[in-house]
Write a protein that holds these residues in place. Structure first.
Motif, PDB file in Angstrom:
ATOM      1  N   ALA A  42      99.279 -18.004  59.581  1.00 16.73           N
ATOM      2  CA  ALA A  42      99.340 -17.122  60.746  1.00 16.73           C
ATOM      3  C   ALA A  42      98.497 -15.869  60.517  1.00 16.73           C
ATOM      4  N   HIS A  43      98.571 -15.315  59.307  1.00 17.30           N
ATOM      5  CA  HIS A  43      97.781 -14.122  58.969  1.00 17.30           C
ATOM      6  C   HIS A  43      96.285 -14.432  59.039  1.00 17.30           C
ATOM      7  N   ALA A  44      95.887 -15.561  58.474  1.00 13.25           N
ATOM      8  CA  ALA A  44      94.473 -15.933  58.450  1.00 13.25           C
ATOM      9  C   ALA A  44      93.945 -16.196  59.858  1.00 13.25           C
ATOM     10  N   VAL A  45      94.723 -16.875  60.681  1.00 14.29           N
ATOM     11  CA  VAL A  45      94.289 -17.187  62.046  1.00 14.29           C
ATOM     12  C   VAL A  45      94.174 -15.909  62.870  1.00 14.29           C
ATOM     13  N   ALA A  46      95.107 -14.974  62.712  1.00 14.61           N
ATOM     14  CA  ALA A  46      95.035 -13.706  63.441  1.00 14.61           C
ATOM     15  C   ALA A  46      93.773 -12.933  63.058  1.00 14.61           C
TER      16      ALA A  46
END
Length: 308
Positions: free
Chosen positions: A40-44
């Motif tokens: 989720a952090h990487a996609v954001a």
């Protein structure tokens, strides 16, 4: 083109890819809430980077998007016409089937057929990353964009250190237990070798705190990210070694409140398929002002200033 020597030694695989598929499929079936926090952090972060790009993309591919998170971002982006999810791991019952069943280690797209290829936390687990990057670059149309995030650098160095020390202490030897990760500079060099223009590699260090090493391992299992090295030991660690590793972790990598730290270095990669419109470095010797003249002018300006 010279043919490849069939007698030449082949490089052994680093990762057991079928085992990786099994573990990711199991993790998706069990679906522990919040276990995909790194993804989720990487996609954001990738979504923010895309917002800064001012060109349009007719066709975009989420390469290796086994959860659909990144594909969802691409599908709603105002500058992307059509977003496709290309995935080898499609066992998630909560996500529609992939548009393309593709092994991200061997992207099969036609040459110059895609405008944007994005990949989130997947490519660091392919056995031939240089080869995969070359295939990705060839798949991009001229001035097409490649964006990726991979785990690299010092990711999980604390866990690696504690498992190795405990195993050496108790059994006198140690087997590899944690995946080795490439450093940021090396990943940037791979982009250049693959033929990308304007290559960029930068790192975002994420430190996650846990009550114990065992809570960290539970999260890794829920991600499908436990040891899948091809040369891993086939016998599990003994309870004594695991317990000792937990003690070492608590002593060596804990904060004042007793919670342990786990490091994840998320390396963001970007590069463009070459195009004549892109900015190019000046040719050697083409500068109109010498460095000596520039420094002399700087010194002259400095002498006129007032002293404090």
């Amino acid at each position: 083109m010279a043919s490849q020597d069939p007698t030449a030694p082949t490089r052994p695989d680093l990762f057991d890819r079928p085992l990786l598929a099994q573990r990711r499929a199991r993790a998706l079936r069990r679906a522990v809430e919040g276990a995909d926090f790194l993804l989720a952090h990487a996609v954001a972060d990738m979504a923010d980077r895309l917002l800064a790009v001012t060109r349009d993309f007719s066709i975009a591919v989420d390469l290796g998007g086994h959860t659909g998170r990144l594909a969802g971002v691409l599908a709603t982006h105002p500058r992307i016409g059509r977003a496709l999810r290309a995935d080898l791991f499609i066992a998630d019952p909560n996500v529609p089937g992939a548009d393309l069943v593709v092994d991200d280690a061997l992207p099969p797209f036609a040459e110059a057929s895609v405008d944007l290829i994005a990949s989130a936390l997947s490519l660091h687990l392919v056995n031939d990353l240089p080869g995969a990057l070359i295939q990705i670059r060839r798949s991009l149309k001229p001035d097409g964009l490649f964006l990726a995030s991979v785990l690299g650098g010092d990711t999980l160095f604390e866990l690696k250190d504690c498992l190795m020390r405990a195993e050496l202490e108790i059994s006198g030897g140690a087997a590899p237990r944690v995946v080795p990760f490439a450093d940021t500079r090396g990943l940037g060099a791979l982009l250049q070798r693959a033929g990308f223009a304007l290559p960029v590699a930068d790192v975002d260090r994420v430190t996650v705190r846990y009550d114990s090493m065992f809570a960290l391992i539970r999260d890794l299992r829920a991600m499908g990210a436990t040891n899948m090295l091809a040369e891993r030991a086939r016998t599990p660690l003994s309870r004594a070694i695991i317990a000792r590793a937990g003690e070492i972790y608590a002593n060596a990598h804990a904060d004042a409140d007793g919670r342990i730290r786990a490091t994840f270095d998320i390396v963001s990669l970007s590069g463009w398929a070459p195009h004549e419109s892109q900015q190019k470095p000046l040719k050697p010797g083409s500068a109109k002002v010498s460095l000596a003249d520039a420094l002399s002018a700087f010194d002259t300006k400095g002498k006129g200033g007032k002293e404090d």
